[in-house]
Design a protein around this motif. Sequence first.
Motif, PDB file in Angstrom:
ATOM      1  N   ALA A 346       0.779  -1.240   0.000  1.00  0.00           N
ATOM      2  CA  ALA A 346       0.000   0.000   0.000  1.00  0.00           C
ATOM      3  C   ALA A 346       0.807   1.285   0.000  1.00  0.00           C
ATOM      4  O   ALA A 346       0.244   2.360  -0.249  1.00  0.00           O
ATOM      5  N   HIS A 347       2.112   1.240   0.279  1.00  0.00           N
ATOM      6  CA  HIS A 347       2.858   2.500   0.321  1.00  0.00           C
ATOM      7  C   HIS A 347       3.181   2.941  -1.108  1.00  0.00           C
ATOM      8  O   HIS A 347       3.796   2.195  -1.871  1.00  0.00           O
ATOM      9  N   PRO A 348       2.804   4.151  -1.473  1.00  0.00           N
ATOM     10  CA  PRO A 348       2.966   4.568  -2.879  1.00  0.00           C
ATOM     11  C   PRO A 348       4.414   4.701  -3.333  1.00  0.00           C
ATOM     12  O   PRO A 348       4.684   4.653  -4.533  1.00  0.00           O
ATOM     13  N   ASP A 349       5.350   4.850  -2.395  1.00  0.00           N
ATOM     14  CA  ASP A 349       6.751   5.040  -2.782  1.00  0.00           C
ATOM     15  C   ASP A 349       7.588   3.760  -2.723  1.00  0.00           C
ATOM     16  O   ASP A 349       8.786   3.795  -3.037  1.00  0.00           O
ATOM     17  N   MET A 350       6.998   2.649  -2.321  1.00  0.00           N
ATOM     18  CA  MET A 350       7.756   1.398  -2.253  1.00  0.00           C
ATOM     19  C   MET A 350       8.128   0.933  -3.664  1.00  0.00           C
ATOM     20  O   MET A 350       7.271   0.770  -4.531  1.00  0.00           O
ATOM     21  N   LEU A 351       9.421   0.709  -3.885  1.00  0.00           N
ATOM     22  CA  LEU A 351       9.871   0.106  -5.138  1.00  0.00           C
ATOM     23  C   LEU A 351       9.754  -1.414  -5.095  1.00  0.00           C
ATOM     24  O   LEU A 351       9.418  -2.060  -6.082  1.00  0.00           O
ATOM     25  N   LEU A 352      10.066  -1.976  -3.925  1.00  0.00           N
ATOM     26  CA  LEU A 352       9.942  -3.425  -3.756  1.00  0.00           C
ATOM     27  C   LEU A 352       8.483  -3.809  -3.547  1.00  0.00           C
ATOM     28  O   LEU A 352       7.762  -3.164  -2.775  1.00  0.00           O
ATOM     29  N   LYS A 353       8.056  -4.834  -4.234  1.00  0.00           N
ATOM     30  CA  LYS A 353       6.706  -5.366  -4.085  1.00  0.00           C
ATOM     31  C   LYS A 353       6.785  -6.820  -3.625  1.00  0.00           C
ATOM     32  O   LYS A 353       7.834  -7.463  -3.713  1.00  0.00           O
ATOM     33  N   GLU A 354       5.669  -7.330  -3.168  1.00  0.00           N
ATOM     34  CA  GLU A 354       5.654  -8.716  -2.687  1.00  0.00           C
ATOM     35  C   GLU A 354       6.107  -9.694  -3.757  1.00  0.00           C
ATOM     36  O   GLU A 354       6.764 -10.701  -3.455  1.00  0.00           O
ATOM     37  N   GLU A 355       5.769  -9.418  -5.019  1.00  0.00           N
ATOM     38  CA  GLU A 355       6.143 -10.355  -6.083  1.00  0.00           C
ATOM     39  C   GLU A 355       7.646 -10.408  -6.328  1.00  0.00           C
ATOM     40  O   GLU A 355       8.139 -11.302  -7.012  1.00  0.00           O
ATOM     41  N   HIS A 356       8.391  -9.451  -5.755  1.00  0.00           N
ATOM     42  CA  HIS A 356       9.846  -9.480  -5.890  1.00  0.00           C
ATOM     43  C   HIS A 356      10.508 -10.367  -4.835  1.00  0.00           C
ATOM     44  O   HIS A 356      11.694 -10.678  -4.942  1.00  0.00           O
ATOM     45  N   ILE A 357       9.753 -10.749  -3.812  1.00  0.00           N
ATOM     46  CA  ILE A 357      10.305 -11.451  -2.655  1.00  0.00           C
ATOM     47  C   ILE A 357       9.989 -12.935  -2.768  1.00  0.00           C
ATOM     48  O   ILE A 357       8.821 -13.343  -2.770  1.00  0.00           O
ATOM     49  N   ALA A 358      11.033 -13.749  -2.825  1.00  0.00           N
ATOM     50  CA  ALA A 358      10.841 -15.201  -2.998  1.00  0.00           C
ATOM     51  C   ALA A 358      10.500 -15.896  -1.686  1.00  0.00           C
ATOM     52  O   ALA A 358       9.846 -16.948  -1.695  1.00  0.00           O
ATOM     53  N   ALA A 359      10.953 -15.357  -0.560  1.00  0.00           N
ATOM     54  CA  ALA A 359      10.647 -15.949   0.750  1.00  0.00           C
ATOM     55  C   ALA A 359      10.432 -14.803   1.735  1.00  0.00           C
ATOM     56  O   ALA A 359      11.272 -13.906   1.851  1.00  0.00           O
ATOM     57  N   PHE A 360       9.315 -14.832   2.445  1.00  0.00           N
ATOM     58  CA  PHE A 360       8.933 -13.722   3.324  1.00  0.00           C
ATOM     59  C   PHE A 360       8.736 -14.278   4.733  1.00  0.00           C
ATOM     60  O   PHE A 360       7.734 -14.924   5.029  1.00  0.00           O
TER      61      PHE A 360
END
Length: 639
Positions: A346-360
Motif C-alpha cells: 500500500a505505500h505509494p513510494d515502495m519500489l519493492l513489491k511482494e512479487e519481488h520477494i521469494a521468501a517472506f
Amino acid sequence: MNLLADLGWLRRPPADIRDRFRSMAGNPNQPDIVSDTALIDIASYALDINQLTRVSRLATDRLKSPIDTVLTRFKLGLIGSGTMSLIAPAIAGSGPRHSTLLTVVEGDYGRALEESLSPTSSVRSAQPDGVLLALDYRDLHLDTAVADPDTAAGRVSAAFSHLQTIAENLRPSLKGPLLLQTVVPPMEPLFGSLDASECGSSRAMVTALNARIANWIREGDDVLVDTAGLANAVGLQNWHDPAQWHAAKLPFAQEMVPLYADLICRTIAAIRGKSRKCLVLDLDNTIWGGVVGDDGLEGIRLGQGSAEGEAFLAIQHMALEYRSRGIVLAVCSKNDDTIARQPFRAHPDMLLKEEHIAAFQANWNDKASNLRAISEQLNIGIESLVFLDDNPFEREQVRRELPLVAVPELPLEPALYPRVLTWAGYFEAVAISAEDRKRADFYQANATRSAVLASSSDMDSYLRSLDMLCTIRPFDGVGRARIAQLINRSNQFNLTTRRYTENEVAAMETAPDKFTMQVRLVDRFGDNGMISVVVFDKSVHAWTNDIWLMSCRVLGRRVEEAVLAHVCMAAKAEGVKSLIGHYIPSAKNGMVANHYGKLGFTLADESNDGGAVWVLELERYRPPELPMQITRQESTRVA
C-alpha cells in the motif's frame, strides 16, 4: 574511516585477536587442524597484512588435512610486477573469508615472460588451477607519453601482445582460467585535464589497453580482475605510493594490500561457484526509516522529498538491480506478518513489491531461525545467504548462530548501504548468462509451485498438473558455459562432485568415449532452465557415471528417472550390458547417498568413507511411466 580501504563491511578485529591466533595455532610441533567455521570466522574481520599472514598459516595447516571441508581448494599462480612476497600471504589469508583455501605459488621477481615460457618454472610446474597476471603500467612501457597517435597505438598494441604471449605460454600448464588484471593508470597527469583526450598520455594509453583486455575477456574463457576500477574507487592518490615503489618495488601502497587480496579472493570464489545467491533484507530502518508497527504506514520514512527517504529508496533500488541480474530476494523481520506486508502492498513510494520477494519470513522468531527457514524454503544452502540488517545485536546473533551466512557491518548512514553491499563482493560474477538473470524468477516460480503442492492431496496428480516438458540433448557450445557453471557450483545433488573447466567441458562435446546430457525443464509456472548435467564414460560392456548432478529446486519432480531412462535407452542401443554408478561422499552430498539404490541399482562395493559403487543390469531395466513430456534433441552447434 575509508569505507573501501578499511574494508568497512567487515567487523573490526577484537582486542584479544592475538590470543585467538595463538590458541588456534596450537602446539607448533603438532598443530591442531582448525575447523572450517573457526577459520572463516577469524578471516572475516578487517585484518591487516600481519594478521592475514597468520590466517594464511592456519589455512596452510588446514590444507594438510585430507578431511573433506566446506572450504573449496584452489592453487593460484601469481605473476606480477614488483614485489609480490607481501601480497601472496595476504591473498592466502583472505581466502577463508570467501570459503576458499588457497595455495599461492609466486613467480620469480621481474620475470613474467620467462616464467610463462619455461615448463619448469615455479608457476607452470605447479600445475595451478588458475594464474593471476598482474602487470604494472611501468612494466608494460606505458609510463612515458608519446607525441603522435600512431606511436601511442603501437605502444598499446605492444603491451597487449605482451600480455597475450604470456597468457598463451601459460595455458598448457593451467587447469583453469587465467585471471587477467586491468592496469591501474598513474596518478600524475602530464597534460592536466587534457590527459583524458590526449591519446599519447600514459593515462589514455592505459585506458585503451584496458578496453582491449575487457574485449579479450568477453570473447574467451578467462576472468577479468578489475583492479583499475578498484583503484579508481579508492582513489589513485591512496592507491599509489611512490616511496614504496622506489624503496621496495611494491606495485601499490601497502595499506591497500588487504583490499586487493579481498578482490582476488572474491573473484576466485566466483570461479569456484561460491558467490552468494540470495539477499535477505530486514525491514524496519533497513529498507525504510522507522518501525511500521509503531509508526504506521504513513509514519515510515520513504520516498522523494527527504534525504533519508531517498536513501532508503536507493537501498530498494539496489536490491531490485541485484534481482534483475538473478540474485534472489527474501525478507527476514521481527514483525507481525500482516503489518510487515503493508508497505509492500500500500505505500505509494515502495519500489519493492511482494512479487519481488521469494521468501517472506516476518514473525517473532529469532533472525537465525528465520534464516534457516528461508534456506529450507528456497532449497539453497545457508552459505548462499547475505543478511542486511541495521541492528548490531541482530547481526551478531546471526553471526554466532550461523557463521556461514554473510552479515555485513553497516554504517550509521543508510545512504552508504548500497556502497557497502556492492563493494563487499558477496555477489561477485565472472560471467553472467541469460539463465543467471532468470534465477530470481526461477525461485519465485518455485515458491508458487510449493503453494500449489501444499493444497494438493496427491503428489502424482500435482506433478501432472504442472504440465512439465523435459528437454534432453548432448553437451554443445550453446549450453557450455552454463554446464561448466553447474559442474563447479553444484554440491548437494551431485554424485561425484568432480569439477571441470569450460575448456574440459568443450572437449567432452566431441569425445567418442563420453555420453553427455544437459537437461532443461519447463512447466506451466515458467522455465526452470538447465537443471541437470550427466556424463557417462563409455566402454563396450558398461558405461560408468562420471558426473550426475541436478538442481535442488526440482527435487521430487522425477527428473532423475527421466535421465536414467534416456541413458539406458542410449546404452542399450549400443549393446551395452550394464551401467555403473559411483557415489563419492563430500561434506554436502549426503542427500544422494542412496540415489542409485532408489533407481534400482544394486550395491556392488562400499568403502570405509561411505563411498559406493552401484550396478544396473540393463536387461532387467524397465522404463517407468513419468508425469512429463520428454523431448530428445540433437546438440546445437555454434560457429
